[in-house]
Design a protein around this motif. Structure first.
Motif, mmCIF file in Angstrom:
data_model
loop_
_atom_site.group_PDB
_atom_site.id
_atom_site.type_symbol
_atom_site.label_atom_id
_atom_site.label_comp_id
_atom_site.label_asym_id
_atom_site.label_seq_id
_atom_site.Cartn_x
_atom_site.Cartn_y
_atom_site.Cartn_z
ATOM 1 N N GLN A 1 0.829 -1.201 0.000
ATOM 2 C CA GLN A 1 0.000 0.000 0.000
ATOM 3 C C GLN A 1 0.865 1.254 0.000
ATOM 4 N N GLY A 2 1.941 1.226 0.747
ATOM 5 C CA GLY A 2 2.807 2.391 0.853
ATOM 6 C C GLY A 2 3.521 2.729 -0.435
ATOM 7 N N ARG A 3 3.876 1.718 -1.177
ATOM 8 C CA ARG A 3 4.568 1.967 -2.460
ATOM 9 C C ARG A 3 3.668 2.646 -3.479
ATOM 10 N N ALA A 4 2.363 2.571 -3.249
ATOM 11 C CA ALA A 4 1.418 3.214 -4.165
ATOM 12 C C ALA A 4 1.090 4.643 -3.758
ATOM 13 N N VAL A 5 1.568 5.069 -2.590
ATOM 14 C CA VAL A 5 1.269 6.425 -2.117
ATOM 15 C C VAL A 5 2.015 7.460 -2.960
ATOM 16 N N THR A 6 1.308 8.492 -3.371
ATOM 17 C CA THR A 6 1.888 9.558 -4.187
ATOM 18 C C THR A 6 2.053 10.834 -3.362
ATOM 19 N N GLY A 7 2.756 11.780 -3.930
ATOM 20 C CA GLY A 7 2.871 13.084 -3.282
ATOM 21 C C GLY A 7 1.511 13.728 -3.089
ATOM 22 N N ALA A 8 0.627 13.552 -4.063
ATOM 23 C CA ALA A 8 -0.729 14.112 -3.942
ATOM 24 C C ALA A 8 -1.480 13.448 -2.787
ATOM 25 N N ASP A 9 -1.263 12.148 -2.601
ATOM 26 C CA ASP A 9 -1.899 11.449 -1.479
ATOM 27 C C ASP A 9 -1.437 12.032 -0.144
ATOM 28 N N LEU A 10 -0.139 12.256 -0.001
ATOM 29 C CA LEU A 10 0.399 12.804 1.238
ATOM 30 C C LEU A 10 -0.096 14.228 1.467
ATOM 31 N N ALA A 11 -0.196 15.003 0.376
ATOM 32 C CA ALA A 11 -0.718 16.370 0.515
ATOM 33 C C ALA A 11 -2.161 16.355 1.001
ATOM 34 N N ARG A 12 -2.958 15.440 0.461
ATOM 35 C CA ARG A 12 -4.355 15.328 0.888
ATOM 36 C C ARG A 12 -4.428 14.902 2.357
ATOM 37 N N ALA A 13 -3.608 13.939 2.730
ATOM 38 C CA ALA A 13 -3.600 13.469 4.118
ATOM 39 C C ALA A 13 -3.208 14.592 5.078
#
Length: 467
Positions: A339-351
């Motif tokens: 799951q972590g390898r699929a995380v994008t910069g946009a995902d982290l920004a949203r989180a």
């Protein structure tokens, strides 16, 4: 008469200081208890009996010369198998590290030892602390002392079970998604998730990661505060370490409950809760109202915590464990890494946006209320053979994480939260209540927990274990 090993840590210290018992006698009592019941429970997975007795003899010699080492002088402690202990096997619950022996102690171990604690061994944990059910390929499952067919929770399940069954008076634990709180609830003991930075950790790969914290576990709130007085305090190894020392936790836990404004949330905004758990935790607001607090049932919306927690957690697993051989990882760790390898910069920004908004909304919430109370876990202890809870009150759970939303949503508040015994199901299974405070209000949480504990007495009920 209460068995020596079931006295509170504070009572044990009184006997030690008065020379009514020695550290050797106290250590021997706990080693006998481990020998008597650990085969049933499987909580202590590495035992260092000879080392513990040697440490006890040194402490007795110190006391004979008038030297009191510190607040934990002569108390046996077992450390979670995620916590590094110099010269003592630390496996992290993983076959990859089955023979691993660290060269250095973790900060909580250094502080506890400096305060006079005696190391007796290590407590069981799932692989790398992954999941709220303590089972791994190295040592197998830890069983609930109140019902050996049930889970002790996790990931600090070995610590909670060891405490509940009298193997140690104090233990450490760690908590990302409920790993101090869930096993405390399942085993009728106390677990405190401190405000991040209150008990500093050290990391060379994720020093800024604030979801995972170390904290104390004990059979009483007073004992948890005692341990907090030792393990909390500033350390430069953490970039967000809190500057206050631990002295405040050594004082009185008395508080004016009648002055408190308490918010009660039976389901944290619509989460499914098992009927037996709901029935037990529903008594909590009545207890605090009976003590004079102004209690109000509230409707919360913490749903933004879901996406934020899962995103940060996944990213952390890929960062921390992504370089390990995938074919040797258990399914829960491997899934998190994937799951972590699929995380994008946009995902982290949203989180980050979700978490920031939630923090500010709850900051305003705690301008109105002093304390939030809610269930710790959405279910009582479940059968030991199940890898995780697949359904809660008729609602299917999509994966092994989902049944612990009541704990990991609170994680995202950057707030201290304690699990305190709240009662038992009709079948005799323990259920805890979660007491949550404003960020940095750890002492307030412990004071309210202490008042609740004293008013109910549920924590004094012991499991029927013997040799």
């Amino acid at each position: 008469m209460t068995e020596l090993f079931y006295l509170s840590a504070t009572e044990m210290l009184g006997l030690l200081r008065a020379r009514q018992i020695s550290a050797v006698e106290l250590t021997e009592a706990h080693l006998r208890r481990i020998d008597e019941v650990n085969g049933q429970v499987n909580a202590v997975v590495t035992l260092v009996a000879d080392q513990a007795l040697a440490e006890a003899r040194v402490l007795d010699d110190d006391l004979a010369r008038g030297h009191w080492r510190g607040p934990l002088h002569g108390l046996p402690i077992a450390y979670k198998d995620l916590t590094d202990t110099a010269g003592i096997r630390t496996t992290y619950g993983s076959p990859i590290y089955a023979g691993h022996v660290p060269d250095t102690d973790a900060l909580v171990v250094r502080r506890a030892r400096a305060a006079g604690a005696i190391t007796v061994g290590k407590t069981n944990t799932p692989e790398f602390g992954t999941g709220s059910h303590t089972v791994n390929e190295v040592f197998g499952p830890t069983r609930n002392p109140y019902d050996l067919t049930r889970s002790a929770g996790g990931s600090s399940g070995g610590a909670a079970a060891a405490l509940a069954s009298g193997m140690v008076p104090l233990a450490d634990g760690s908590d990302m998604g409920g790993s101090l709180r869930n096993p405390a609830s399942f085993c009728n003991v106390v677990g405190l998730r401190p405000t991040p930075g209150r008990v500093p950790d050290a990391s060379e790969i994720a020093a800024w990661f604030s979801l995972s914290v170390s904290g104390p576990m004990a059979r009483t709130v007073g004992d948890a505060a005692l341990m907090m007085s030792v393990i909390s305090g500033f350390a430069p190894t953490s970039p967000f370490a809190i500057r206050e020392d631990g002295s405040g936790f050594a004082g009185s836990l008395e508080c004016d409950v009648a002055a408190l404004r308490v918010a009660w949330s039976p389901n944290l905004g619509g989460l499914p809760v098992d009927p037996e758990t709901a029935a037990v935790t529903a008594r909590a607001p009545e207890v605090l109202s009976g003590l004079g607090a102004k209690v109000e049932q509230v409707r919360l919306d913490l749903s933004d915590a879901e996406d934020a927690f899962r995103t940060y957690r996944a990213w952390h697993y890929a960062n921390a464990f992504g370089d390990l051989p995938a074919d040797r990882l258990g399914p829960n760790v491997a899934w998190n890494v994937e799951q972590g390898r699929a995380v994008t910069g946009a995902d982290l920004a949203r989180a980050e946006r979700l978490r920031s908004g939630l923090f500010q909304r709850m900051n305003a919430f705690f301008d109105t209320f002093d304390i939030l109370i809610a269930p710790v876990s959405q279910v009582p202890p479940f059968p030991i053979g199940r890898p995780y809870v697949t359904e809660v009150a008729g609602t299917p759970m999509p994966d092994y994480l989902a049944w612990m939303r009541s704990a990991y949503w609170i994680t995202m508040l950057h707030a201290p939260a304690a699990s305190v015994p709240c009662g038992f199901t009709p079948g005799g299974l323990p259920v805890g209540v979660q007491i949550v405070g404003r960020p940095w209000a750890d002492l307030t949480v412990l004071k309210v927990a202490h008042a609740f504990e004293r008013a109910t007495g549920h924590g004094a009920r012991r499991p029927a274990l013997g040799g």
